[in-house]
Scaffold this motif. Structure first.
Motif, PDB file in Angstrom:
ATOM      1  N   THR A  33       0.860  -1.174   0.000  1.00 34.52           N
ATOM      2  CA  THR A  33       0.000   0.000   0.000  1.00 34.52           C
ATOM      3  C   THR A  33       0.899   1.227   0.000  1.00 34.52           C
ATOM      4  OG1 THR A  33      -1.693  -1.199   1.223  1.00 34.52           O
ATOM      5  CG2 THR A  33      -1.840   1.199   1.195  1.00 34.52           C
ATOM      6  N   LEU A  35       1.092   5.552  -0.712  1.00 39.98           N
ATOM      7  CA  LEU A  35       0.362   6.806  -0.827  1.00 39.98           C
ATOM      8  C   LEU A  35       0.474   7.297  -2.269  1.00 39.98           C
ATOM      9  CD1 LEU A  35      -1.228   8.862   0.847  1.00 39.98           C
ATOM     10  CD2 LEU A  35       0.910  10.096   1.185  1.00 39.98           C
ATOM     11  N   PRO A  69      -4.205   6.147   0.038  1.00 37.77           N
ATOM     12  CA  PRO A  69      -3.504   4.864   0.044  1.00 37.77           C
ATOM     13  C   PRO A  69      -4.076   3.951  -1.050  1.00 37.77           C
ATOM     14  CG  PRO A  69      -4.598   5.290   2.158  1.00 37.77           C
ATOM     15  CD  PRO A  69      -4.966   6.378   1.235  1.00 37.77           C
ATOM     16  N   GLN A  70      -3.192   3.348  -1.825  1.00 38.70           N
ATOM     17  CA  GLN A  70      -3.617   2.444  -2.887  1.00 38.70           C
ATOM     18  C   GLN A  70      -2.682   1.243  -2.929  1.00 38.70           C
ATOM     19  OE1 GLN A  70      -4.098   4.307  -6.696  1.00 38.70           O
ATOM     20  NE2 GLN A  70      -4.537   2.397  -7.722  1.00 38.70           N
ATOM     21  N   GLU A  71      -3.267   0.077  -3.155  1.00 39.82           N
ATOM     22  CA  GLU A  71      -2.465  -1.144  -3.240  1.00 39.82           C
ATOM     23  C   GLU A  71      -1.863  -1.271  -4.634  1.00 39.82           C
ATOM     24  OE1 GLU A  71      -4.553  -4.608  -2.053  1.00 39.82           O
ATOM     25  OE2 GLU A  71      -4.733  -3.956   0.019  1.00 39.82           O
TER      26      GLU A  71
END
Length: 72
Positions: A33, A35, A69-71
């Motif tokens: 994860t 940013l 937040p991104q995976e």
């Protein structure tokens, strides 16, 4: 002549030792994860109007000031 044979023997010994003591490579894949700062929708005006060298790509004119937040 003996110096040459001794040099070749030493070289062969070093090459053999290096190949025996080498380690195996490890490749891993994982999800993290991170940013991420998203960008706006692509500009509807084709990019080739401004720059023909990068034609099939869109221009993104706006970016977010706040990250999410991104995976990946």
């Amino acid at each position: 002549m003996t110096i040459r044979i001794l040099s070749l023997s030493l070289f062969a010994l070093l090459v053999t030792f290096n190949s025996v003591t080498s380690q195996q490579a490890v490749i891993e894949e994982e999800t993290r994860t991170i940013l991420t700062y998203p960008f706006s929708d692509p500009d509807p005006v084709p990019i080739f109007v401004r720059n023909q060298a990068i034609y099939p790509y869109f221009a993104f004119n706006g970016y977010s000031h706040e990250g999410i937040p991104q995976e990946w």
